[in-house]
Write a protein that holds these residues in place. Sequence first.
Motif, short mmCIF file in Angstrom:
data_model
loop_
_atom_site.label_atom_id
_atom_site.label_comp_id
_atom_site.label_asym_id
_atom_site.label_seq_id
_atom_site.Cartn_x
_atom_site.Cartn_y
_atom_site.Cartn_z
N UNK A 1 0.85 -1.19 0.00
CA UNK A 1 0.00 0.00 0.00
C UNK A 1 0.88 1.24 0.00
N UNK A 2 0.46 2.24 -0.74
CA UNK A 2 1.17 3.52 -0.85
C UNK A 2 2.65 3.34 -1.18
N UNK A 3 2.91 2.54 -2.18
CA UNK A 3 4.31 2.28 -2.57
C UNK A 3 5.04 3.57 -2.92
N UNK A 4 4.39 4.46 -3.65
CA UNK A 4 5.02 5.71 -4.06
C UNK A 4 5.42 6.54 -2.83
N UNK B 1 17.12 2.63 -2.00
CA UNK B 1 15.83 3.26 -1.75
C UNK B 1 14.73 2.20 -1.70
N UNK B 2 14.73 1.34 -2.70
CA UNK B 2 13.71 0.28 -2.76
C UNK B 2 13.80 -0.63 -1.54
N UNK C 1 12.10 -2.77 -9.37
CA UNK C 1 11.09 -2.73 -10.42
C UNK C 1 9.90 -1.86 -10.00
N UNK C 2 9.51 -1.97 -8.75
CA UNK C 2 8.41 -1.13 -8.25
C UNK C 2 8.84 0.34 -8.24
N UNK C 3 10.09 0.60 -7.88
CA UNK C 3 10.59 1.98 -7.92
C UNK C 3 10.39 2.56 -9.31
N UNK C 4 10.80 1.81 -10.32
CA UNK C 4 10.74 2.33 -11.69
C UNK C 4 9.33 2.37 -12.26
#
Length: 195
Positions: free
Chosen positions: A6-9, A33-34, A42-45
């Motif tokens: 949840x709220x990855x960003x 960071x990730x 991958x989620x970061x990008x």
Amino acid sequence: MARWGSNARGRLEEAAMELYLERGFEQTTVAEIAAKAGLTERTFFRHFADKREVLFGGSPVLQEVIVKTVLEAPEGTSPLEMVMAGLEAAGIFFQERRDRSKLRQTIIDAHPELQARELSKMAVLSAATAGALKQRGLADPLATLTAETGILVFKMAFERWIREHDPHVWTQLVRDTLSDLQKVLVKPAVQPPGL
């Protein structure tokens, strides 16, 4: 590691800001960071093009607020008043992010690469604002001049705002900054000594 979460960003932004402050922007990697956010690279990008964009991800929202305000300003509003109304509307965006804005600026001020990126983002904001003014019927060079004046007021008001103790003074700072600019543009009735 969580694939989505949840709220990855928001988690990525928070992790990046902490690492940039602790270790420095250049020394921090996307992988770190990730990992700190408990997510994958991958989620970061999925959320950011690069590690700089963590600091500039709000630019499109800011641009949208200002451009929309210019386009929706009542007929008879002067071009500069339209832009100032857009800047004042941006205050809502900033007041919700005051602490983040202060930390973000601390990081940017410490890194020339990020300062250059901020200047680039301001140029994009100015061009978008000029475009909105042109849609309202203001031709160049006045549309560009008005937009650039707005960006100058914005930058100066923002610098004052992050140093203020009262976060609710954004609108007043925008108005005061414009007033200061107008003072240097208007020739005084009596020239001060030495000028």
